[in-house]
Design a protein around this motif. Structure first.
Motif, PDB file in Angstrom:
ATOM      1  N   VAL A  55      51.402  -7.386  42.389  1.00  0.00           N
ATOM      2  CA  VAL A  55      52.564  -7.163  43.388  1.00  0.00           C
ATOM      3  C   VAL A  55      53.052  -5.796  44.395  1.00  0.00           C
ATOM      4  O   VAL A  55      52.984  -5.418  43.607  1.00  0.00           O
ATOM      5  CB  VAL A  55      53.486  -7.947  42.779  1.00  0.00           C
ATOM      6  CG1 VAL A  55      55.090  -8.201  43.771  1.00  0.00           C
ATOM      7  CG2 VAL A  55      53.479  -9.649  42.329  1.00  0.00           C
ATOM      8  N   LEU A  89      56.990 -16.557  44.689  1.00  0.00           N
ATOM      9  CA  LEU A  89      55.662 -15.254  44.534  1.00  0.00           C
ATOM     10  C   LEU A  89      55.338 -16.076  42.863  1.00  0.00           C
ATOM     11  O   LEU A  89      54.579 -16.380  42.302  1.00  0.00           O
ATOM     12  CB  LEU A  89      56.784 -14.520  43.707  1.00  0.00           C
ATOM     13  CG  LEU A  89      55.748 -13.416  43.827  1.00  0.00           C
ATOM     14  CD1 LEU A  89      54.714 -12.914  44.154  1.00  0.00           C
ATOM     15  CD2 LEU A  89      56.320 -11.955  43.342  1.00  0.00           C
ATOM     16  N   VAL A 138      49.803  -9.465  46.384  1.00  0.00           N
ATOM     17  CA  VAL A 138      50.477  -9.950  47.316  1.00  0.00           C
ATOM     18  C   VAL A 138      51.447  -8.605  48.243  1.00  0.00           C
ATOM     19  O   VAL A 138      51.644  -7.717  46.437  1.00  0.00           O
ATOM     20  CB  VAL A 138      51.648 -10.723  46.417  1.00  0.00           C
ATOM     21  CG1 VAL A 138      52.727 -11.557  47.637  1.00  0.00           C
ATOM     22  CG2 VAL A 138      51.089 -11.621  45.832  1.00  0.00           C
TER      23      VAL A 138
END
Ligand SMILES: Nc1ncnc2c1ncn2[C@@H]1O[C@H](COP(=O)(O)OP(=O)(O)OP(=O)(O)O)[C@@H](O)[C@H]1O
Length: 365
Positions: free
Chosen positions: A208, A196, A138
Motif C-alpha cells: 500500500v 482499503l 494500491v
C-alpha cells in the motif's frame, strides 16, 4: 488488570484468594521465591501463574507490531525485504524496504519519491526469489494525478518486462495496481477504515502506497482554521496505529510519502527534534546538514509522526540554482533510520526506466 479475568488452575485461584491478591500488580511486584512462600504453591505452579499473567499483559499492541512481526517472520522464514529493482539502491537501503510496518519516503519536490513508489508497485509483483512479494499494489494519491501516474508506470513497465522477461510473461503489471484518489482528510479516513480493508481482504494486494501523508493534514490542521497542534497529533497517532494494524493484519508493507519543511534556523531543529539528548543522532544529522548549508529541510508533520514510522528514506536533489548544476540529474538517497541497518547514503538518477543507484553505499558519520 484483575486476576479473576485470567484463566488459571483452581488451586492457584484459591491460593491467590487466600492471600488477598486481586490484581496483576499484587503478583508482579514479587519474585518467584517470595510468591512461592506467600501463596504456598510449588515452583511449578508459580511458573505457570507468571506465564499466564505475562501472556495476558504482553498481547500484541499496535505500537509493538513491528517487533511481533519480526519474531513471526523470523520463525516462519518469511521474506523480510521488498526489492526496489535496483541492486545498488537495495544495498544502500539494507536490502530494499521492509516487507512490514510503515516506511516513509521523504524529500523535496521532484526528488523522485513518486518514481520510487511506482517502481515498488512493479517490483512487488515479482516472485519471492527475485525480491518481490507476489502481489499487486494500491496507490492512494492525494493529488488526483492518476493519469500521469499510469502513464509513468506504463513507461517503467517496459523496462521491467525486458529485465524479467521469463518471470513476467503472463503478468499484466498495470492491471495489478489500483489507484485511489483521496482529495481530503474525510475521504482518506473513509478509504483507510472501510474501503482499503475490504479491498485487501478480497484481492492479492501486497503493498500500500500513500502519496502523500502530509498533504491532507496540512490543509485540515493549520492555525488559520483554529485547529490545535494537539488535535493534529492525536489524529496522526490514530492514523499511525490504523496503518500499523492494516500492515500487521494483512502482512504487507505500507509506504508513506512525506514532504519536507524548510529549516530557517538552528532553533527550528530544536523545535522539530525536541530534546537533543533524547534524539542525539537526528539532532546531529540535521545540525551538520544545516551548518554545511546543504540540508536545510526537515520532514513534515513533526516528531509525533516520526515516532509512528518504522523506517525513513530521504531523497534529495542537487541544487540546480548553483552554477554547473543546471542539467544535473544527480540525487541522493539516504536511509535515515531503520531498525535493521545503520544510516547510509548513495547517489542515484532517474531515467525512462525508473530509478538507478550510481554509487555504492556510504556510511554516514
Ligand atoms: N521519463 C523520465 N526520464 C527521466 N527523468 C524523469 C522521467 N520521469 C520523471 N523524471 C524525473 O523525476 C522527477 C519527478 O519525480 P517525482 O514525481 O518522483 O518527484 P516527487 O519527489 O514525487 O515530487 P513531488 O513531491 O513534487 O510530487 C522529474 O522532475 C524528472 O526529473
Amino acid at each position: 488488570m484483575e486476576l479473576k479475568n485470567i484463566e488459571l488452575r483452581p488451586r492457584i485461584v484459591d491460593a491467590l484468594r487466600y492471600a488477598n491478591f486481586e490484581t496483576v500488580s499484587d503478583v508482579i511486584y514479587h519474585n518467584e521465591t517470595e510468591l512461592s512462600k506467600i501463596l504456598n504453591l510449588s515452583s511449578k505452579d508459580i511458573k505457570e501463574l507468571v506465564k499466564c499473567i505475562a501472556q495476558e499483559i504482553i498481547k500484541p499492541c499496535p505500537l509493538i507490531y513491528p517487533l511481533t512481526n519480526a519474531l513471526k517472520m523470523l520463525n516462519s522464514g518469511e521474506q523480510c525485504m521488498l526489492t526496489t529493482g535496483d541492486d545498488i539502491i537495495d544495498k544502500i537501503l539494507g536490502g530494499g524496504i521492509m516487507s512490514r510496518g510503515i516506511t516513509e519516503i521523504v524529500g523535496e519536490s521532484a526528488a523522485g519519491k513518486t518514481q520510487l513508489c511506482l517502481q515498488l508497485c512493479l517490483t512487488v509483483q515479482l516472485k519471492k526469489e527475485l525480491g518481490g512479494l507476489e502481489g499487486g499494489a494500491v496507490y492512494i494519491s492525494t493529488e488526483g494525478n492518476i493519469q500521469m501516474l499510469i502513464k509513468r508506470t506504463r513507461q517503467m513497465t517496459h523496462a521491467m518486462k525486458q529485465r524479467y522477461d521469463d518471470h513476467l510473461k503472463d503478468v499484466d503489471l498495470l492491471d495489478n495496481i489500483k489507484y485511489i484518489t483521496v482529495p481530503d482528510l474525510d475521504t482518506q479516513y473513509q478509504v483507510l477504515h472501510l474501503q482499503l480493508p475490504i479491498l485487501l481482504s478480497r484481492s492479492k494486494i501486497r503493498l500500500v502506497i500513500i502519496d502523500s501523508i502530509a498533504a491532507n493534514f496540512r490543509v485540515a490542521y493549520n492555525s488559520s482554521n483554529g485547529s490545535t497542534l494537539l488535535q493534529r497529533s492525536k489524529e496522526l497517532c490514530r492514523l499511525g496505529t490504523k496503518l500499523k494494524e492494516i500492515s500487521d493484519h494483512f502482512q504487507l508493507p505500507i509506504v508513506c510519502v512525506n514532504q519536507v519543511s524548510d529549516l530557517f534556523s538552528k532553533n527550528d531543529i530544536r523545535e522539530y527534534i525536541g530534546n537533543k539528548d533524547d534524539n542525539f543522532w537526528e539532532y546531529d544529522y540535521y545540525q551538520k546538514q544545516f551548518l554545511a548549508g546543504k540540508g536545510s529541510k526537515i520532514p513534515a508533520l513533526g516528531l509525533v509522526w516520526s515516532n509512528t514510522i518504522n523506517s525513513r528514506i530521504m531523497l534529495s536533489r542537487a541544487d540546480r540554482t548553483l552554477v554547473g548544476n543546471e542539467d544535473n540529474n544527480q540525487r541522493t538517497i539516504t536511509l535515515m533510520m531503520a531498525p535493521y541497518a545503520p544510516r547510509r547514503w548513495g547517489e542515484f538518477y532517474i531515467d525512462f526506466e525508473g530509478i538507478h543507484g550510481k554509487t555504492n553505499e556510504q556510511l554516514y558519520y
